[in-house]
Design an enzyme around this catalytic site. Sequence first.
Site, PDB file in Angstrom:
ATOM      1  N   ASN A  93       0.852  -1.192   0.000  1.00 20.10           N
ATOM      2  CA  ASN A  93       0.000   0.000   0.000  1.00 20.10           C
ATOM      3  C   ASN A  93       0.888   1.243   0.000  1.00 20.10           C
ATOM      4  O   ASN A  93       0.536   2.270   0.565  1.00 20.10           O
ATOM      5  CB  ASN A  93      -0.921  -0.011   1.228  1.00 20.10           C
ATOM      6  CG  ASN A  93      -2.118   0.924   1.046  1.00 20.10           C
ATOM      7  OD1 ASN A  93      -2.356   1.439  -0.052  1.00 20.10           O
ATOM      8  ND2 ASN A  93      -2.858   1.154   2.114  1.00 20.10           N
ATOM      9  N   ASP A 319      -0.778  15.258   5.885  1.00 25.28           N
ATOM     10  CA  ASP A 319      -0.510  14.154   6.820  1.00 25.28           C
ATOM     11  C   ASP A 319      -0.443  14.644   8.257  1.00 25.28           C
ATOM     12  O   ASP A 319      -1.082  14.093   9.152  1.00 25.28           O
ATOM     13  CB  ASP A 319       0.797  13.437   6.447  1.00 25.28           C
ATOM     14  CG  ASP A 319       0.611  12.542   5.220  1.00 25.28           C
ATOM     15  OD1 ASP A 319      -0.524  12.493   4.703  1.00 25.28           O
ATOM     16  OD2 ASP A 319       1.588  11.906   4.793  1.00 25.28           O
ATOM     17  N   GLU A 347      -4.495   6.117   2.671  1.00 28.00           N
ATOM     18  CA  GLU A 347      -4.525   4.711   3.098  1.00 28.00           C
ATOM     19  C   GLU A 347      -5.950   4.235   3.377  1.00 28.00           C
ATOM     20  O   GLU A 347      -6.294   3.081   3.189  1.00 28.00           O
ATOM     21  CB  GLU A 347      -3.651   4.509   4.339  1.00 28.00           C
ATOM     22  CG  GLU A 347      -2.163   4.368   4.031  1.00 28.00           C
ATOM     23  CD  GLU A 347      -1.448   5.694   3.788  1.00 28.00           C
ATOM     24  OE1 GLU A 347      -2.116   6.711   3.478  1.00 28.00           O
ATOM     25  OE2 GLU A 347      -0.203   5.713   3.881  1.00 28.00           O
ATOM     26  N   HIS A 392      -1.511   3.598   9.262  1.00 31.36           N
ATOM     27  CA  HIS A 392      -0.497   3.914  10.277  1.00 31.36           C
ATOM     28  C   HIS A 392      -0.774   5.222  10.998  1.00 31.36           C
ATOM     29  O   HIS A 392      -0.620   5.336  12.211  1.00 31.36           O
ATOM     30  CB  HIS A 392       0.883   3.927   9.623  1.00 31.36           C
ATOM     31  CG  HIS A 392       0.994   4.856   8.435  1.00 31.36           C
ATOM     32  ND1 HIS A 392       2.094   5.612   8.187  1.00 31.36           N
ATOM     33  CD2 HIS A 392       0.135   5.156   7.424  1.00 31.36           C
ATOM     34  CE1 HIS A 392       1.921   6.323   7.078  1.00 31.36           C
ATOM     35  NE2 HIS A 392       0.733   6.053   6.604  1.00 31.36           N
ATOM     36  N   ARG A 393      -1.182   6.229  10.248  1.00 32.78           N
ATOM     37  CA  ARG A 393      -1.363   7.541  10.890  1.00 32.78           C
ATOM     38  C   ARG A 393      -2.564   7.570  11.824  1.00 32.78           C
ATOM     39  O   ARG A 393      -2.575   8.302  12.807  1.00 32.78           O
ATOM     40  CB  ARG A 393      -1.462   8.654   9.845  1.00 32.78           C
ATOM     41  CG  ARG A 393      -0.226   8.734   8.989  1.00 32.78           C
ATOM     42  CD  ARG A 393       0.084  10.096   8.444  1.00 32.78           C
ATOM     43  NE  ARG A 393       1.229   9.975   7.563  1.00 32.78           N
ATOM     44  CZ  ARG A 393       2.488   9.895   7.969  1.00 32.78           C
ATOM     45  NH1 ARG A 393       2.774   9.966   9.251  1.00 32.78           N
ATOM     46  NH2 ARG A 393       3.468   9.733   7.107  1.00 32.78           N
ATOM     47  N   LYS A 418       4.150   0.578   8.638  1.00 34.10           N
ATOM     48  CA  LYS A 418       4.231   1.170   7.296  1.00 34.10           C
ATOM     49  C   LYS A 418       5.315   2.243   7.242  1.00 34.10           C
ATOM     50  O   LYS A 418       6.067   2.332   6.275  1.00 34.10           O
ATOM     51  CB  LYS A 418       2.872   1.771   6.915  1.00 34.10           C
ATOM     52  CG  LYS A 418       2.771   2.208   5.474  1.00 34.10           C
ATOM     53  CD  LYS A 418       1.322   2.510   5.099  1.00 34.10           C
ATOM     54  CE  LYS A 418       1.111   2.552   3.603  1.00 34.10           C
ATOM     55  NZ  LYS A 418       1.683   3.684   2.925  1.00 34.10           N
TER      56      LYS A 418
END
Length: 656
Positions: A93, A319, A347, A392-393, A418
């Site tokens: 990804n 982000d 994502e 992940h975030r 990730k």
Amino acid sequence: MMDALSLSPASWAAGTVRLPGSKSISNRSLLLAALASGETEIRGLLDSEDTRVMLAALATLGVSIVPCGPDVLRVTGGAGSFPVKEADLFLGNAGTAFRSLTAALALSGGHYHLSGVARMHERPIADLVDSLRGLGADIRYLGAEGFPPLAIFPARETPSGELRIGVRGDVSSQFLTALLMALPLMGRTTQIEVIGELISKPYIEITLNLMARFGIDVTRSGWQHFSIAAGQGGKSPGLLYVEGDASSASYFLAAGAIGGGPVRVEGIGRNSIQGDLRFTEALQQMGADVEMGDNHVVVRAPRSGKLKAIDADFNHIPDAAMTLAVLALFADGVSTLRNIASWRVKETDRIAAMATELAKLGATVEEGADYLSVTPPARLNRDVAIDTYDDHRMAMCFSLAALGGVPLVINDPGCVAKTYPGYFEDFARIAAPVIAIDGPSASGKGTVASLVAGRLGFNCLDSGSLYRLTALAAARAGLPLDDEIRVAQVAATLPAQFAAGRVMLSGEDVTDAIRAEECSQGASIVATLPDVRKALLERQRAYRRAPGLVAEGRDMGSMVFPDAVLKVFLTASAEARAERRYKQLIEKGMSANIASLLQDLQERDARDAARSVAPLQQCADALLLDTTDLSVEQAVAAVLEWQEALRRPRAASGLP
Ligand code: DC
């Protein structure tokens, strides 16, 4: 892989984090180095799923990448082509890898097949494919039209002369990044026109900056026209350092703003080329105290203690803006994040995911096509299980909610791999600051440590008692105390428990026994054995947990918790200490002689200071607290005042 991670309630965030390398810089550098001429040594490369995907793909394409030392790699460039002309690449990804390899492979004259995880096949790529087709590239969709997986064939002939192409800039800036890095392969002068308002501009700046280091000059007028002159194949700069990841930094910087601080991140600073550094501007708008160095940033909470709500356009830091959405839980009003439509094609659909999870914590959330408004709750809901959507975030952002003093569960925490495999270990350290207190025998450090811990609601470690217990257990097992190997075995497996101020060994209350003179002597012998110290090291570190730890004893600040945020060396004159011990003994109804107590103490001080293993000495970074003329309460107050001062901006802290 763990299904869920429970985070304990935390209240104070402080400490230092050495950031892992930037994902954006790592993956761009790898591709540029692979396409350049010459060998590039890359230092500080991020080791995570997204970079492993890129490394594996380049290796499959025949690029020579040799590890040489921790986070150092040597990449041999193919001077504009990949050695392997036919390959099947699975890119997980990793958006940065997928988009940039699509462009580079489409222009490199081979036959390739590119696929990823299911979510990757839902992330649009048509804008990039259309632009590449304009250059003669032959790319076919193998699944849904406009989405990966893709088949790539050698490009058809393109008309001679200068090339002009358009690329949409309002869905993902990665399309433009991918084109920019691949166009030198055409060997022709190329003009790119960006269609629509370019989003995430700072990421294009990273791309241009790195291309410049490889000698590729891109001229641009505004953010609409870019041009690459013919004949710029890219030449290795030799050595390239990867900065720390500014997006990853946002979680810790936010932790400092919520949880007092100081939190210091190392690896980014005022010279950073990453746009997400501008996250610090948002923190300042919210009232946080930000200190910027060349290669570090330190954040503390606002002086007022309360973060201000924020309403702004975050198109430039998509982000890091996710971190602000969680920070909004701690603000004094409604925060609105605007112009963040790109969140929907990351994502996961990050706007929807963020809205759902913030609401679980009690926030009132309004979700628009390209914005999010967050009204914090009066109190965060406890024991919420946060879903992370394989993003992940999401996992990293939401760990910050624990700083609201609530227990919390993060589902599928492994998704942080990730970009930041060690994230939760680093977060756990920041959310559990250590105060280390050392000092000579009978200085009162044990009493002060346990009172400070009580006042802060922290765990307390009396490390001396572990050495005392080791001596007691070894003596009871009939071992000579200098039998290093066997005494170390005893230390490693001590059946000790600490509860309600009592010390238990195999269920027996030995609180008083370990304080007996014989045991003190024994402890000072076993404490000089390196293997014993090693055996107790991890055991001592295990006491560290949110919301914090007060650790008392010899090498707490130097060996066991070198990252302790506050180190105190507590002392008093030998006379004052002898008198305190005398009073203690008399109160317990024991007989005592002050002159011999004084002599004992002086002899022990001399022995402790002279010994070669963990000698008694004030750590260079420890603050001296002389309690000769202080009451216990005053000594406790002094330590708490230092702890408070840490959170104030340096200039106002009064600390050395
Ligand atoms: O702090 P205390 O008097 O309970 O310590 C008992 C002995 O163990 C003393 O000789 C110092 C030693 N010690 C040590 O070497 N390292 C520690 N972290 C704590 C105690």
